[in-house]
Design a protein around this motif. Structure first.
Motif, mmCIF file in Angstrom:
data_model
loop_
_atom_site.group_PDB
_atom_site.id
_atom_site.type_symbol
_atom_site.label_atom_id
_atom_site.label_comp_id
_atom_site.label_asym_id
_atom_site.label_seq_id
_atom_site.Cartn_x
_atom_site.Cartn_y
_atom_site.Cartn_z
ATOM 1 N N ALA A 56 0.834 -1.199 0.000
ATOM 2 C CA ALA A 56 0.000 0.000 0.000
ATOM 3 C C ALA A 56 0.870 1.251 0.000
ATOM 4 C CB ALA A 56 -0.904 -0.018 1.225
ATOM 5 N N ARG A 57 1.975 1.196 0.729
ATOM 6 C CA ARG A 57 2.828 2.384 0.795
ATOM 7 C C ARG A 57 3.512 2.639 -0.562
ATOM 8 N NH1 ARG A 57 3.209 7.334 2.426
ATOM 9 N NH2 ARG A 57 5.337 8.061 2.599
ATOM 10 N N GLU A 58 3.876 1.551 -1.212
ATOM 11 C CA GLU A 58 4.482 1.718 -2.540
ATOM 12 C C GLU A 58 3.481 2.373 -3.490
ATOM 13 O OE1 GLU A 58 7.805 -1.829 -2.917
ATOM 14 O OE2 GLU A 58 5.684 -2.396 -2.821
ATOM 15 N N VAL A 59 2.221 1.924 -3.394
ATOM 16 C CA VAL A 59 1.193 2.507 -4.253
ATOM 17 C C VAL A 59 1.043 4.000 -3.944
ATOM 18 C CG1 VAL A 59 -1.266 2.473 -4.772
ATOM 19 C CG2 VAL A 59 -0.018 0.327 -4.584
ATOM 20 N N ASP A 60 1.039 4.341 -2.654
ATOM 21 C CA ASP A 60 0.974 5.764 -2.284
ATOM 22 C C ASP A 60 2.103 6.533 -2.954
ATOM 23 O OD1 ASP A 60 -1.236 5.526 -0.722
ATOM 24 O OD2 ASP A 60 -0.217 5.768 1.206
ATOM 25 N N LEU A 61 3.269 5.918 -2.958
ATOM 26 C CA LEU A 61 4.419 6.627 -3.524
ATOM 27 C C LEU A 61 4.305 6.767 -5.046
ATOM 28 C CD1 LEU A 61 7.399 5.296 -1.365
ATOM 29 C CD2 LEU A 61 6.174 7.453 -1.166
ATOM 30 N N PHE A 62 3.714 5.774 -5.705
ATOM 31 C CA PHE A 62 3.505 5.911 -7.155
ATOM 32 C C PHE A 62 2.600 7.120 -7.427
ATOM 33 C CE2 PHE A 62 3.778 0.963 -7.561
ATOM 34 C CZ PHE A 62 5.131 1.018 -7.247
ATOM 35 N N VAL A 63 1.567 7.226 -6.587
ATOM 36 C CA VAL A 63 0.625 8.344 -6.767
ATOM 37 C C VAL A 63 1.330 9.667 -6.463
ATOM 38 C CG1 VAL A 63 -1.487 9.374 -5.851
ATOM 39 C CG2 VAL A 63 -1.395 6.935 -6.317
ATOM 40 N N TRP A 64 2.130 9.627 -5.417
ATOM 41 C CA TRP A 64 2.889 10.833 -5.060
ATOM 42 C C TRP A 64 3.817 11.243 -6.213
ATOM 43 C CZ3 TRP A 64 8.327 10.638 -3.827
ATOM 44 C CH2 TRP A 64 8.854 11.850 -3.380
ATOM 45 N N LEU A 65 4.443 10.239 -6.831
ATOM 46 C CA LEU A 65 5.329 10.533 -7.968
ATOM 47 C C LEU A 65 4.556 11.208 -9.101
ATOM 48 C CD1 LEU A 65 7.517 7.285 -8.082
ATOM 49 C CD2 LEU A 65 8.306 9.609 -7.584
ATOM 50 N N GLU A 66 3.278 10.821 -9.239
ATOM 51 C CA GLU A 66 2.451 11.453 -10.268
ATOM 52 C C GLU A 66 2.150 12.905 -9.878
ATOM 53 O OE1 GLU A 66 1.935 10.440 -13.078
ATOM 54 O OE2 GLU A 66 0.288 11.663 -13.857
ATOM 55 N N ALA A 67 1.851 13.099 -8.597
ATOM 56 C CA ALA A 67 1.476 14.450 -8.141
ATOM 57 C C ALA A 67 2.652 15.423 -8.245
ATOM 58 C CB ALA A 67 0.953 14.387 -6.714
ATOM 59 N N ILE A 68 3.866 14.918 -8.015
ATOM 60 C CA ILE A 68 4.985 15.879 -8.017
ATOM 61 C C ILE A 68 5.347 16.348 -9.427
ATOM 62 C CG2 ILE A 68 5.956 15.123 -5.799
ATOM 63 C CD1 ILE A 68 8.168 13.692 -7.429
ATOM 64 N N ARG A 69 4.660 15.819 -10.424
ATOM 65 C CA ARG A 69 4.832 16.366 -11.778
ATOM 66 C C ARG A 69 4.137 17.713 -11.912
ATOM 67 N NH1 ARG A 69 1.889 12.952 -15.481
ATOM 68 N NH2 ARG A 69 2.963 14.071 -17.114
ATOM 69 N N ASP A 70 3.250 17.990 -10.973
ATOM 70 C CA ASP A 70 2.418 19.191 -11.083
ATOM 71 C C ASP A 70 3.248 20.459 -11.032
ATOM 72 O OD1 ASP A 70 0.050 20.713 -11.158
ATOM 73 O OD2 ASP A 70 0.234 21.036 -8.999
ATOM 74 N N LYS A 71 2.812 21.455 -11.821
ATOM 75 C CA LYS A 71 3.548 22.729 -11.879
ATOM 76 C C LYS A 71 2.878 23.816 -11.053
ATOM 77 C CE LYS A 71 4.808 23.991 -16.131
ATOM 78 N NZ LYS A 71 4.841 24.099 -17.608
ATOM 79 N N GLN A 72 1.713 23.520 -10.456
ATOM 80 C CA GLN A 72 0.947 24.531 -9.706
ATOM 81 C C GLN A 72 0.792 25.795 -10.558
ATOM 82 O OE1 GLN A 72 -0.156 24.340 -5.863
ATOM 83 N NE2 GLN A 72 -0.439 22.426 -6.968
#
Ligand code: FAD
Length: 960
Positions: free
Chosen positions: A177-193
């Motif tokens: 589950a934590r690895e999955v969280d990190l995959f999602v986090w990796l997606e979010a950090i692409r954001d440029k705000q």
């Protein structure tokens, strides 16, 4: 000297004396130092730290973390991250503790160059463990990311399990589950705000009312990404849910490529906002089941507090559900009226479970219920009650979210053939009625091994095609433009192609034909001419763009014929006319969608709001949700009422809701003849609204089949209806076995149009009813209505034999009518074998009357003929009266699913001005002018599911 050394006692003694002296010096020195300024301050500091440690240990952790972060920051200043550092960093991130969240925050906040370095690091050093990291750094963040998990095509095409399992799908292949969280986090950090938040707000385009893209329900996308980027998943989820109670639904079906992701600054590989939208609630659902409901627990029941007036929501699709949720959450007592027995609208009956599990719709419903929202199913607004009647019942505002459920057809020759059906019908049979599953009674056309063509290029076409594929069909999607113009969600089309579905583009069916009968399976089959076997398609080419900007398909003059055992039309939907016909003050736009006041969700009727497909025509789930949300805000803003009136309205609306939800219990049963049973059922709302000629749609048990049954009688005072059921198939036989006290799963009605009762002179005219077998019960209320109006009626009631007659004995219904209207009712009975009344069919006496009428020998002329009974009898009556030019109506109890126009199953081929036009028994009927009906084409449709019915009876061990 030797003597001293040889004396160990003396040596020990002198050592002791020396050590004591040294200790005493040290003690003096310690005491001296302890009172110094420096040491006093140091001890005070230790004291403070000790106290802090006891009061809040996190302070220390933070200190160590801060130190650690200094070290991490130092590593990030290196040209590249080392293998050992990346491995350690990842281990720390996996720990899912405060330190890991600080690390997440750190990475979210570092400049893009440093983020890239981190991504290069995981690509270079972790892709052995995580294959999805391999190559991710190429073009990151704009062009590369970790995709959500999609089950491989070979694995998924035979089942109805979820196809796109999202980031949580990685759990199924062994990640934590934590690895999955990190995959999602990796997606979010692409954001440029981005400062202008196009994903949330869209891009304004001159001359357009609505912005391009953006989020119709405004789920605060930039903040959500920021929260995820900082590892604050739960807060991100709660933020979304504060505005959209169904992110687990909308995130899965929204066409993100046209909305938030369509205007993402990363145009080549937009951030997977839709995936994140549903990941967050699904994550909570998986790891904290019940938490969503627990958050809503303990809220005061708005029906009890009665501080805000009640609101009615019509339709339980996404528009209605979000509207109900937001109003209930704001303290309004809300009742949702839904015409089906199950909730969710298209989300349930249209979109298959391999895209959207039904359980997720149930979750939304449960949340609304937790807020005090109430649901009334099997309640067709416009039939059971009008909008004004809902207002009279106490509801201060009504939101109409009835969707656009009326399927479009091509109106081409051959459309009447058996196994040509709408996608709505096909999907409803499968998704809502579970026709493909063991133990469910709803029949389905045979699909395994069949050549199925699906016409259309939208989401509905994809869903129908992929469903047919899963049921074992060889499926081809026929579309009149090219693949590039297909309006379906890109993902669905992609998945359909992966699943082995073929495309026949630039093809438009112009005619459907029965199979070519050779020596194959159809040889000798009487059904063959009535079943579809081929589709003739015009070959098209693309011309100039039309108003929508898409290039117009033009016929080339060439055609080709495709083999087709099953044809499913997915051509879009129009609005259902039921509500607007019941409320003439509602103004509509082209296509029948409700007209709204500019910039609002208000309709032309005071207090009535609308949105979603009902007001837009066929649109999308997320736009429907956006409208429901906007309407909730407007409704809440618009209402100001005195407290006493609010309390009164709440009490009345509550009583109304209670009455509408009372169970349909069987109160009395009577065997009328072999296989024919009369039931009196508690159904107060139906009884109050019923009119002669109408019918109800019944569902006897949860796994049963929806069938239409004509209302034989009703009593508004008692709150009862009477049905007469002849056991002909599994469903009717099982209904016949119901006992007093048994409860129907649901009864919806009254449905269909009431009989049209013209004005007739009883002295010179008579209305003739020909009732065959169980045609007498549906004839009875219409006949009675004519009599009440003072019309003269002739009843010709035919039975197969003496044993099968009913309602005709002394004191029975027909007799009672005769007693009530002795001068207005003539009755003739016939039986096939002459055992009762005149020998022969009802056509015998009718023909005599027609002849006498023609010869001007009858005391009364035939004003009209109403025929109800077996289709062959109705056809015979119609054929008989036609040459005499006597107006004749037949009441058709055809194959139906929803019985409100939504499926199109009850198609009646009618000839108008020499052209075949399709009517539907449920919305245009059940009474249809008989001479216009193409009986040759209609009658085979009644037998469409005979093989399935036979098989079902065998399964149940039933016989006739
Ligand atoms: P609906 O979902 O149609 O709900 C209306 C509800 O009102 C129904 O439950 C109906 O039974 C009820 N009702 C109707 N009349 C009455 C009445 N008189 N009294 C009481 N109740 C009544 N959109 C997407 O965004 N993504 C997709 O992938 C997608 N796929 C689709 C697939 C299919 C097969 C179909 C048919 C549509 C799809 N759509 C999709 C479109 C989307 O589902 C609709 O735009 C959306 O559901 C409209 O929501 P709504 O609330 O306005 O109406």
């Amino acid at each position: 000297m030797t003597t001293r050394a040889a004396d160990p006692t003396a040596a020990e003694l002198s050592e002791y004396v020396a050590a004591s002296r040294a200790l005493s010096v040290s003690r003096n020195r310690i005491e001296e130092l302890a009172s110094s300024r420096v040491v006093t301050a140091h001890r005070a500091q230790l004291d403070v730290l000790q106290r802090h440690l006891l009061a809040d240990p996190r302070v220390f952790r933070d200190m160590f973390i801060a130190d650690g972060m200094q070290a991490v920051a130092a590593e990030f200043r290196q040209p590249e991250l080392s293998s050992s550092f990346v491995a350690t960093l990842w281990q720390m991130l996996l720990r899912d503790d405060d330190a890991s969240r600080v690390l997440m925050r750190f990475v979210w906040n570092v400049p893009l160059g440093q983020k890239r370095k981190f991504i290069r690091g995981i690509d270079a050093h972790l892709s052995g463990r995580y294959p999805m990291f391999a190559g991710i750094s190429v073009g990151w963040p704009a062009e590369n990311s970790i995709p959500p998990y999609v089950r491989p095509a070979a694995e998924r095409t035979d089942d109805f399990e979820l196809v796109n399992t999202g980031y949580l799908g990685y759990l199924q292949i062994g990640y934590t589950a934590r690895e999955v969280d990190l995959f999602v986090w990796l997606e979010a950090i692409r954001d440029k705000q981005c400062t202008d938040s196009p994903c949330e707000l869209g891009q304004l385009i001159k001359g357009h009312r609505e912005p391009k893209g953006g989020c119709p329900v405004q789920i605060h996308i930039p903040t959500v990404l920021q929260l995820v980027g900082n590892g604050r998943f739960r807060e991100a989820m709660e933020l979304i849910e504060s505005v959209n109670p169904l992110p687990n639904v909308t995130g899965r079906v929204c066409p993100q490529e046209l909305q938030c992701q369509g205007v993402c600054a990363h145009s080549k590989r937009p951030i997977e906002i839709g995936q994140l939208e549903w990941f967050l609630p699904q994550r909570a659902r998986t790891f904290e089941p019940g938490a969503a409901l627990a958050r809503l627990a303990g809220r005061p029941d708005p029906w009890v507090t009665a501080t805000k007036p009640p609101v009615a929501v019509v339709g339980s699709g996404p528009a209605g559900l979000i509207n109900a949720y937001l109003l209930a959450a704001d303290g309004y007592p809300v009742t949702v009226f839904e015409s089906f027995h199950a909730l969710g609208g298209v989300l349930r009956y249209g979109i298959p479970e391999f895209r959207l599990p039904n359980q997720l719709i149930d979750d939304v419903v449960a949340k609304i219920k937790a807020l005090g929202g109430r649901f009334v199913t099997n309640f067709v607004v416009g039939k059971v009650a009008s909008l004004s009647e809902l207002a009279d019942a106490g509801f201060v505002r009504t939101f109409v979210g009835t969707g656009a459920g009326l399927p479009r057809f091509m109106n081409v020759p051959g459309e009447h053939l058996v196994n040509v059906l709408s996608a709505n019908e096909f999907l409803t049979r499968v998704n809502l009625m579970q026709a493909h599953r063991e133990g469910y009674e709803t029949p389905l056309p045979a699909v395994p091994g069949k050549r199925v063509i699906v016409i259309g290029g939208g989401n509905t076409a994809m869903d129908a095609a992929r469903t047919a594929r899963r049921l074992g069909g060889h499926v081809t999607i026929v579309y009149r433009r090219t693949q590039a113009e297909m309006p379906a969600r890109v993902e669905e089309l992609h998945h359909a192609l992966e699943e082995g579905i073929h495309l026949a583009t630039l093809r438009a069916p112009s005619e459907f034909l029965s199979p070519v009968i050779t020596s194959g399976s159809w040889a000798g089959s009487a059904n063959a001419p009535h079943v579809v076997g081929r589709a003739v398609c015009d070959v098209m080419e693309l011309g100039a763009p039309d108003a929508s900007g898409r290039r117009t398909p033009m016929p080339t003059g060439r055609s080709e014929t495709l083999p087709a055992d099953l044809v499913i039309m997915a051509l879009g939907n129009d609005s259902n006319p039921i509500i607007r016909e019941s409320e003439p003050r509602l103004t509509t736009r082209r296509g029948g969608a409700l007209q709204l006041a500019e910039g609002t969700q208000r309709t032309s009727v005071d207090g009535v709001y609308s949105g979603g497909d009902a007001a837009r025509g066929g649109s999308t789930a997320i736009r429907a949700a956006g409208d429901g949300q906007a309407a909730a805000r407007q409704i809440a803003k618009d209402i100001r009422l005195p407290a006493a009136e609010i309390r009164d309205r709440v009490a009345r609306a509550r009583a109304y809701t209670d009455e509408a939800t009372t169970p349909n219990t069987v109160l009395a049963t009577r065997v009328l003849a072999t296989g024919i049973v009369e039931q009196v059922i508690h159904a107060p709302m139906v009884a109050r609204a019923a009119k002669a000629g109408q019918f109800v749609r019944v569902l006897s048990e949860p796994k049963g089949e929806l069938i239409p049954l004509t209302l034989s009688d009703w009593d508004a005072t008692q709150g009862t209806i009477t049905l007469v059921i002849q056991g002909l198939g599994t469903t009717s036989l099982l209904i016949n076995r119901m006992q007093v006290g048994d409860v129907y799963e649901g009864i919806a009605g009254p449905l269909g149009r009431p009989s049209v009762l013209h004005d007739y002179d009883p002295a010179t005219q008579t209305v003739v009813f020909t009732a065959g077998g169980v045609g007498l019960p549906p004839v009875y209320p219409i006949m009675r209505e004519h009599l009440r109006l003072g019309h003269h009626v002739t009843l010709i009631a035919g039975f197969r034999n003496l044993d099968l007659r009913f309602w005709v004995g002394e004191g029975e219904r027909v007799d009672a009518l005769r007693a009530d209207y002795p001068d207005l009712l003539d009755v003739v009975y016939t039986s096939n074998d002459g055992s009762f009344g005149e020998e022969g069919f009802v056509t015998g006496p009718l023909e005599r009357m027609l002849k006498a009428d023609q010869a001007h020998e009858a005391s009364r002329r035939i004003a009209e003929v109403v025929t109800i009974g077996p289709p062959l009898m109705m056809r015979a009556v119609s054929d008989l009266t036609k040459p005499y030019g006597v107006f004749t109506v037949a009441s058709l109890n055809s194959v139906m699913v929803d019985a409100t126009g939504m499926c199109g199953a009850c198609m009646v081929p009618v000839i108008v001005d020499g052209k075949l036009v399709r009517k539907h028994a449920c919305v245009d009927g059940p009474e249809i002018e008989a001479h216009g009906i193409d009986w040759g084409k209609l009658i085979p449709r009644f037998g469409q599911f005979r093989p399935q019915e036979k098989a079902s009876m065998v399964r149940h061990g039933l016989t006739l």
